[in-house]
Design a protein around this motif. Sequence first.
Motif, PDB file in Angstrom:
ATOM      1  N   GLY A   1      48.000 -36.064 -64.884  1.00 57.72           N
ATOM      2  CA  GLY A   1      47.544 -37.137 -65.758  1.00 57.72           C
ATOM      3  C   GLY A   1      48.698 -37.833 -66.461  1.00 57.72           C
ATOM      4  O   GLY A   1      48.710 -39.068 -66.586  1.00 57.72           O
TER       5      GLY A   1
ATOM      6  N   THR B   1      50.567 -40.104 -64.010  1.00 57.10           N
ATOM      7  CA  THR B   1      49.848 -41.368 -63.834  1.00 57.10           C
ATOM      8  C   THR B   1      50.080 -42.293 -65.024  1.00 57.10           C
ATOM      9  O   THR B   1      50.320 -43.493 -64.865  1.00 57.10           O
ATOM     10  CB  THR B   1      48.343 -41.106 -63.662  1.00 57.10           C
ATOM     11  OG1 THR B   1      48.140 -40.343 -62.474  1.00 57.10           O
ATOM     12  CG2 THR B   1      47.575 -42.422 -63.553  1.00 57.10           C
TER      13      THR B   1
ATOM     14  N   GLY C   1      50.733 -33.999 -72.273  1.00 54.24           N
ATOM     15  CA  GLY C   1      50.951 -34.095 -70.831  1.00 54.24           C
ATOM     16  C   GLY C   1      52.093 -33.263 -70.310  1.00 54.24           C
ATOM     17  O   GLY C   1      52.375 -33.291 -69.104  1.00 54.24           O
TER      18      GLY C   1
END
Length: 371
Positions: free
Chosen positions: A283, A286, A299
């Motif tokens: 995630g 991205t 993250g």
Amino acid sequence: MARSFVTEATRVVVKVGSSSLTSAAGGLDTARVEALVAAVVSRAGGLVLVSSGAIAAGLAPLGLARRPRDLATLQAAASVGQSELVHRYAEAFGRAGHRVGQVLLTETDVIRRTHYRNARTTLERLLALGVVPVVNENDAVATQEIRFGDNDRLAAIVAHLVSADLLVLLSDVDGVYESNPRLGPARMLRDVRSDADLDGLTARGTGVAGVGVGGMATKIDAARIAAAGGVPTVVTSASLAAAALAGDEVGTVFHPTGPRRASRLLWLAYATAPEGRLYLDDGAVTAVVDRRASLLPAGVTRIEGEFSAGDPVDLVDPRGRPVARGLVEFDSAELPGMLGRSTMDLAAERGPFYEREIVHRDDLVLLLTRR
């Protein structure tokens, strides 16, 4: 036919290496300094000169026969030699009616936001006042080995820092060859439009005087940095400086391969060594790569290395592939207890200082784009 991108350039960065300013014995050669100034003075209205040679200039005053090996003596030679070098430039440019201003930079000055703005403002003001900035790395107080930031790369970053139209890298070789021309017949590359044109190249080595730390390899790296940010670059010899600046078809041209980008981000991508690694979950990859977002603690899954706030670190995906490089906001000792947590939770537990990103998007450059 003259190169129009050269003749139409109004702001030019010229870099000259130690081997082009020194005698066979290794000391500063006044005649060579005078010849260089004569070759570039026509561009003095928009010229930035990035000059090596401070250490070489300091050898004779300190009674040193050759370039010293230890860092302390290198720094002493740089300290003594820098004033001598700028004095020679001031005299030579002064006879042509131009003033010079000394600007000593370090890596920090072009990658940290506040330092970057200050460096840019200083250079812009000098140029607006009609002064020729003479730029060098601040070798006298370097905390790493002096050769860590060669002046070729510095010149490429300065070209972006001042929004130059042209970069000219001068040495004692008249262009980029497929192999060392001193060792036998070799073909010169006239135009480089992509990295594919450099396949099979074997370029390395210092100048003939043995006082420089660069070589053709560093000039190629610098030209690629400049070209990646939209600045065309000519690589040739100091003896051909006047011809190169007149637009004659001399040397090797590196044509732009990308749009203009912030110079400190180019330095971050091409001219820094990461002090550590931050592993991101899918995630976060991205968010950073596709959405160009800042990196938040939630993250990050783990870290590697020891680093301080403000150091460059690589951001890697779960498989360990670097996807970006950035300036981290926290020390490595602080991060383990923050990983995988939201900034809101961290702020509630530790205070408002922790309600922020680990790497801000303004201090981050992508190394890999997804297809």
